[in-house]
Write an enzyme that holds these catalytic residues in place. Structure first.
Site, mmCIF file in Angstrom:
data_model
loop_
_atom_site.group_PDB
_atom_site.id
_atom_site.type_symbol
_atom_site.label_atom_id
_atom_site.label_comp_id
_atom_site.label_asym_id
_atom_site.label_seq_id
_atom_site.Cartn_x
_atom_site.Cartn_y
_atom_site.Cartn_z
ATOM 1 N N HIS A 164 0.805 -1.216 0.000
ATOM 2 C CA HIS A 164 0.000 0.000 0.000
ATOM 3 C C HIS A 164 0.839 1.268 0.000
ATOM 4 O O HIS A 164 0.326 2.349 -0.278
ATOM 5 C CB HIS A 164 -0.936 0.009 1.213
ATOM 6 C CG HIS A 164 -2.065 -0.963 1.096
ATOM 7 N ND1 HIS A 164 -1.948 -2.296 1.428
ATOM 8 C CD2 HIS A 164 -3.346 -0.812 0.667
ATOM 9 C CE1 HIS A 164 -3.094 -2.910 1.218
ATOM 10 N NE2 HIS A 164 -3.962 -2.037 0.753
ATOM 11 N N GLY A 165 2.115 1.167 0.332
ATOM 12 C CA GLY A 165 2.973 2.348 0.303
ATOM 13 C C GLY A 165 4.238 2.131 1.114
ATOM 14 O O GLY A 165 4.245 1.361 2.083
#
Length: 312
Positions: A164-165
């Site tokens: 997700h990051g």
């Protein structure tokens, strides 16, 4: 027929549809309209309104609010992210149906889950199945020693968070889910409590709050902000303000209550409503879509609220 962020569609599901003559059945049209309306209500009415009018204010400055407000903000975000993610998926699947394509279901009432394992079978199904097939199984899955299986579970969720990051908050979010899946697996081997309604309710309550409090890391700007929220809940709770907060933000909490009510609607009732909408005349479908669009216009915020998923 497929938008960028989900559902994640495997080649075996989509390519055969591209190779055959497209046909759009009346049932597909009706189901497509139904899903688009559901997606609009979830995203543009419930998610956007509670986000801009309550949740964002809490997460942006948690120390300005009491612990009870922070807790309610966490519950609000728990619903917001579901309505945002599943609303996007509903609209994507509905638009695809109007073009003659069938995309897989992506959310199945995840907050009804009574274990985190079940939650991941219901939440973002195309992503969780992708993590299973391309991370968990290649790592050895459950065909290895018990300790290695637990490690595989943890690593899969850790990498799912990193997906997700590249930020510590996402890594921590994945680690929390991985750790709780390991704990669940260990508890299931002991099996101290036999199945009962009380065990089911307790399992749901624990699972819901594990997921909800994990969302703090996911939504907060950084880990410092996440810690501030937890400290406010611990040190400055002030439960006596509960009814005053509900009254001051009655529209927000009415939508939160409505959103959770829809989410916990029995699947049979939802299927019954969908079947009747699909079978209704075209004029009724057009009227339903018009009402949904009118409601969106009435509740929209001043600025367009982008889909949360688009930031990943």
């Amino acid at each position: 027929p497929h938008l960028v962020a989900g559902p994640i569609v495997r080649p075996k599901e989509l390519l055969p549809q591209l190779q055959k003559q497209l046909t759009i059945a009346n049932d597909d049209t009706g189901r497509g309209v139904f899903l688009i309306v559901c997606g609009l209500v979830k995203k543009a009415i419930i998610s956007d309104y509670i986000s801009s009018n309550f949740v964002d204010r809490i997460f942006d400055n948690p120390t300005l609010y009491t612990g009870i407000e922070n807790l309610l903000g966490i519950y609000g975000y728990t619903l917001q992210i579901y309505c945002d993610f599943s609303g996007y998926s509903d609209m994507a699947i509905g638009i695809a149906l109007l073009l003659g394509f069938h995309l897989p279901e992506n959310f199945n009432a995840p907050y009804q889950a009574t274990s985190l394992t079940e939650f991941w079978r219901r939440w973002h199904i195309s992503l969780s199945s992708w993590l299973r097939d391309y991370l968990y199984i290649p790592l050895g899955g459950n065909r290895v020693a018990p300790w290695r299986q637990l490690l595989n579970l943890f690593l899969t969720m850790l990498l799912g968070g990193l997906w997700h990051g590249a930020a510590w908050k996402y890594i921590l979010w994945g680690a929390l889910h991985g750790l709780w899946l390991v704990i669940e697996k260990l508890i299931s081997k002991i099996n101290l409590i036999r199945y009962s309604p009380i065990k089911k309710v307790l399992g749901w309550l624990i699972t819901f709050h594990v997921v909800a409090f994990s969302w703090i890391c996911f939504r907060a700007e950084n880990l410092t902000t996440a810690m501030d929220m937890l400290l406010q809940i611990q040190q400055n709770f002030q439960p006596q303000l509960f009814f005053e907060i509900i009254i001051n933000y009655y529209k927000v909490f009415a939508l939160i209550a409505l959103g959770f009510a829809f989410h916990f609607t029995p699947r049979r009732l939802e299927s019954w409503v969908q079947t009747h909408i699909v079978a209704s005349p075209v004029l009724v479908k057009a009227l339903l879509l018009t009402v949904a669009i009118w409601l969106v216009i009435q509740t929209k915020s001043m600025e367009v609220q982008p889909f949360i998923y688009f930031q990943f």
